[in-house]
Design an enzyme around this catalytic site. Structure first.
Site: not given
Ligand SMILES: O=C1NC(=O)NC(C(=O)O)N1
Length: 315
Positions: A45-46, A74, A77, A133, A135, A167, A253
């Site tokens: 996870k980031s 959302s 993080l 990110c 969010n 990313k 996707g």
């Protein structure tokens, strides 16, 4: 039977599939499950320098009609903090599969502090710097601020002095593909590019309650799933064409062998699974691998190299 083995930066992998950062990778039990799974690689996870609770719930929802079309999130993080993931990275079995470690510092200094610590740890984890990110309230995506992205890549390159990756958010304009690629190509240590993160700040509304699906940011969140596949393929192919010295990781996707095949055809070397992994769990990996192998067998491709990046256009 199709051969699904592949390589990433000269590392041999059993297959090209892995999780998308943020999905099934926030705590040790999930990371251990990924390590045991059929995935060819995995990413944590980031993380931010300090642990974070993230945004208030509800903050993740699948979007259903007669079937699931995708997800909106959302999360903000939420993570256990850099030291937690570094501890996992120090005990990971790298013979089993490569581990990527994703960082998403709230400030440039936090990113550089994490990069220095990772460098000093001298472990073979692969660094993926999250520039996208959407969010964290009040924080815009670095991937959409080209000056900030340039500065960050310069600082991480001189601090880390080893190959790393980024990313990226999705871009939607050819001039933005050109400008982002021009910046990336200035940094030879940027060895890989992961396209895409979620399509930021979408809004999903429930018609019965006339209410947003998620709570944070008045319901605005990152979109994943079927909705983002064409944009994901475009970003994979755009950077594959513009960054011939770099390796592309596709994300967005992927729910079956079909979308994994399309990402590889568009130029991806590895393929990440997010929304569908969240919904199905790590059992998705053997299913998608079997489907990918069947497509390759039907088409007469023996290895991934037989078709990877060989997307045809119409003359
Ligand atoms: O980079 C991210 N992308 C997302 O779609 N969500 C998460 C998050 O909100 O933590 N982070």
């Amino acid at each position: 039977m199709a051969d699904l083995t592949t390589q990433f930066l000269e590392l041999p992998l059993k297959n090209p599939l892995m999780n998308a950062s943020g999905v099934w990778c926030s705590v040790a039990s999930q990371l251990e499950a990924l390590a045991e799974s059929a995935a060819g690689a995995m990413v944590s996870k980031s993380c931010t320098l300090q642990p974070r609770d993230g945004n208030p719930e509800p903050r993740y929802r699948v979007i259903n009609g007669e079937r699931t079309f995708g997800s909106i999130n959302s999360m903000g993080l939420p993570n256990e903090g850099f030291a937690y993931y570094l501890r996992y990275a120090q005990r990971h079995d790298y013979e089993q599969k490569p581990l990527f470690m994703s960082i998403s510092g709230l400030t440039l200094d936090d990113n550089l502090t994490m990069v220095d610590s990772l460098k000093d740890a001298v472990i073979p984890a692969l660094l993926e710097v999250n520039l996208s990110c959407p969010n964290v309230p009040g924080k815009s995506q670095i991937g959409y601020d080209f000056d900030a992205m340039d500065t960050l890549l310069a600082e991480v390159s001189s601090g880390y002095q080893r190959p790393f990756g980024v990313k990226l958010p999705p871009y939607f304009d050819m001039a933005h593909f050109d400008e982002a690629a021009e910046i990336l190509n200035r940094y030879p240590l940027v060895a890989f590019v992961t396209c895409i993160n979620s399509i930021g700040n979408a809004l999903v509304i429930d018609i019965d309650s006339e209410t947003t699906l998620i709570k944070p940011k008045d319901g605005f969140g990152g979109l994943g799933g079927d909705y983002v596949l064409p944009t994901a393929l475009a970003n994979v192919n755009a950077f594959y064409r513009r960054c011939p010295e770099k390796t592309i990781i596709g994300c967005g996707g992927v729910k079956s062998g079909t979308e994994a095949f399309l990402h590889l055809l568009a130029g991806a070397t590895l393929v990440q699974i997010g929304t569908s992994l969240y919904e199905e769990g790590p059992g998705i990996f053997p299913r998608v691998l079997d489907e990918l192998a069947a497509i390759m067998d039907d088409k007469g491709y023996k290895t991934i190299a037989d078709f990877r990046g060989k997307l045809k256009t119409i003359a």
